[in-house]
Scaffold this active site. Structure first.
Site, mmCIF file in Angstrom:
data_model
loop_
_atom_site.group_PDB
_atom_site.id
_atom_site.type_symbol
_atom_site.label_atom_id
_atom_site.label_comp_id
_atom_site.label_asym_id
_atom_site.label_seq_id
_atom_site.Cartn_x
_atom_site.Cartn_y
_atom_site.Cartn_z
ATOM 1 N N TRP A 2 63.781 11.374 58.626
ATOM 2 C CA TRP A 2 62.998 10.019 57.810
ATOM 3 C C TRP A 2 61.876 10.153 59.578
ATOM 4 O O TRP A 2 61.603 10.706 60.442
ATOM 5 C CB TRP A 2 63.593 8.934 58.026
ATOM 6 C CG TRP A 2 62.878 7.624 57.740
ATOM 7 C CD1 TRP A 2 62.277 7.666 57.008
ATOM 8 C CD2 TRP A 2 63.136 6.581 58.884
ATOM 9 N NE1 TRP A 2 61.474 6.221 57.008
ATOM 10 C CE2 TRP A 2 61.852 5.873 58.006
ATOM 11 C CE3 TRP A 2 63.582 6.067 59.866
ATOM 12 C CZ2 TRP A 2 61.895 4.800 58.765
ATOM 13 C CZ3 TRP A 2 63.663 4.482 59.759
ATOM 14 C CH2 TRP A 2 62.901 3.519 59.710
ATOM 15 N N ASP B 119 72.358 6.710 60.837
ATOM 16 C CA ASP B 119 71.171 6.015 60.062
ATOM 17 C C ASP B 119 71.707 5.793 58.308
ATOM 18 O O ASP B 119 72.200 6.957 58.012
ATOM 19 C CB ASP B 119 69.870 6.343 60.279
ATOM 20 C CG ASP B 119 69.372 5.885 59.506
ATOM 21 O OD1 ASP B 119 69.387 4.977 59.660
ATOM 22 O OD2 ASP B 119 68.036 6.498 59.568
ATOM 23 N N LYS C 44 67.107 -1.328 51.317
ATOM 24 C CA LYS C 44 67.725 -1.307 49.507
ATOM 25 C C LYS C 44 68.842 -1.813 49.599
ATOM 26 O O LYS C 44 68.637 -2.189 48.011
ATOM 27 C CB LYS C 44 67.923 0.250 49.636
ATOM 28 C CG LYS C 44 66.973 0.576 50.876
ATOM 29 C CD LYS C 44 65.882 0.808 50.902
ATOM 30 C CE LYS C 44 64.814 1.596 51.992
ATOM 31 N NZ LYS C 44 63.591 1.373 51.794
HETATM 32 C C1 LMR Z 1 61.339 4.633 53.607
HETATM 33 O O1 LMR Z 1 61.158 5.943 54.037
HETATM 34 O O2 LMR Z 1 60.438 5.119 51.927
HETATM 35 C C2 LMR Z 1 61.887 4.064 54.106
HETATM 36 O O3 LMR Z 1 62.959 3.805 55.134
HETATM 37 C C3 LMR Z 1 60.761 2.926 54.222
HETATM 38 C C4 LMR Z 1 60.015 3.191 55.617
HETATM 39 O O4 LMR Z 1 60.420 1.897 56.192
HETATM 40 O O5 LMR Z 1 59.826 4.137 56.184
#
Ligand code: LMR
Length: 399
Positions: A130, A211, A246
């Site tokens: 992420w 996570d 989510k």
């Molecule tokens: C995403 O990865 O799109 C979500 O987790 C929103 C974010 O906070 O980035």
């Protein structure tokens, strides 16, 4: 002071959301952030959440502060959801935690906590991961490195490379994994692989940080917790960062939690005392509303059932969207991988790591107003019968 400041780059996900809002194209499509859309393109409020909110509105008698680690009832419910009701660590009072503003808040508190007790720890992130993981741990003052996780050519886990890299890490280092529905790759370890990873981390004396932002979007709420439950049986200490953005649709309520499994109840108490210091110096104590919703739903059998069923329907809709996406690409003769497009249906959760290049992503945005993240991550959860043909036509037209 501000005259000489150069503008900072936009956020790789929410920055695109902003650009999307400003795009005047009436048929623009936003597949950037992981936000669930129903077939009509709406992000619904869960029925159980609405009922819980009515009840809270009726019964709430004060807006006084919560304690620094937030609501104890809420933290208890999250611990059970994450570890299972009968986990020995719960019976032995070796688990502690705090209620945080969202999963991002949980990750930042985890970062501050690690920095305060073990400042030399390196935080290891999966490659890819992420986009906000690196900035969060860097902002907490920790060193950040990455290890292989996903083979972008074969669209599978880089399992052997991952194990080799993890063999090199130092005792006390932190290894960030994702509980399920890995963002962005949509690819998780198997049960056996989780076990092997757990054994390796335990042998190295590493601290896993899980996570978990998509519990319930893979197979089910219970099955999606398997990885973290296996790790928490094998590795003596583990951190879990939860988000209910989510799976409860509580995106803007900012509700999450940081759960710590430790080796004894005194270690849990000591850890909590440090967590409290980190939180107090950051946001003091968390906002209450989201946690009240989650607690009300999880404590009430009927609401819990309704929540779980609605989440199941979302999961099925996303799976169906994956299949429709593959079909629509096939119909246009587009192959996103040499072996065809079926890797898209193997990926789990809200995203598909499509393999589209940075240039292709830019072309989709500039020529077709189809917005996806620069890494080629597509939010399948945002694909609907109303936009899928436009997206596939745009991909088929790529130069
Ligand atoms: C995403 O990865 O799109 C979500 O987790 C929103 C974010 O906070 O980035």
């Amino acid at each position: 002071m501000f005259e000489s400041v150069e503008p900072a780059p936009p956020d790789p996900i929410f920055g695109l959301n902003e650009a999307f809002k400003e795009d005047p194209n009436p048929v623009k499509v936003n597949l950037t952030a992981g936000i669930y859309l129903d077939e009509e393109g709406r992000t619904p409020v869960f029925a159980a959440v609405k009922t819980a909110e009515r009840r809270i509105l009726e019964e709430e008698s004060t807006k006084s502060y919560l304690g620094i680690p937030g609501s104890t009832d809420y933290v208890t419910q999250v611990q059970r959801l994450a570890l299972g009701r009968d986990h020995p660590a719960l019976a032995e009072a070796r688990v502690t935690g705090a209620h945080t503003p969202g999963g991002t808040g949980a990750l930042r508190v985890a970062g501050d906590f690690i920095r305060s007790i073990h400042p030399d720890a390196t935080v290891w992130l999966t490659n890819p991961t992420w986009v906000n993981h690196g900035p969060i741990f860097l902002a907490a003052g920790l060193e950040v490195r990455s290890f292989p996780y996903f083979d972008r050519d074969k669209h599978v886990l880089s399992y052997e490379e991952m194990l080799t890299a993890l063999t090199e890490i130092s005792a006390g280092d932190v290894v960030v994994l994702q509980g399920c529905c890995h963002n962005p790759s949509g690819t998780d370890p198997s049960t056996e692989q989780w076990r092997e990873i757990g054994e390796l981390l335990a042998n190295r004396g590493a601290l896993p940080l899980l996570d978990t932002a998509y519990q319930g979007f893979g197979d089910s709420v219970e099955e999606d917790a398997q990885g973290q439950r296996i790790l928490s049986e094998i590795v003596p200490e583990i951190l879990i960062c939860n988000s209910f953005s989510k799976n409860f649709g509580l995106y803007n309520e900012r509700v999450g939690a940081l759960i710590l499994v430790t080796t004894s109840s005194s270690a849990a108490q000591a850890a909590l005392s440090h967590l409290k210091r980190c939180i107090r110096a950051n946001y003091s104590n968390p906002p209450a509303h989201g946690s009240k919703i989650v607690t009300t739903v999880l404590e009430d059998e009927a609401l819990r059932q309704s929540w779980s069923e609605e989440l199941g329907r979302m999961r099925h809709r996303i799976r169906a969207a994956r299949e429709q996406f593959v079909e629509a690409l096939d119909e246009r003769g587009v192959h996103l991988a040499p072996g065809g497009n079926t890797f898209i249906t193997r990926q789990r959760g809200m995203f598909s790591f499509s393999g589209l290049s940075v240039d292709q992503v830019l072309e989709l945005k500039e020529k077709h107003s189809v917005y996806i993240v620069a890494s080629g991550r597509i939010s399948i959860a945002g694909m609907t019968p109303g936009n899928i043909d436009r997206v596939c036509d745009a991909i088929a037209a790529l130069g």
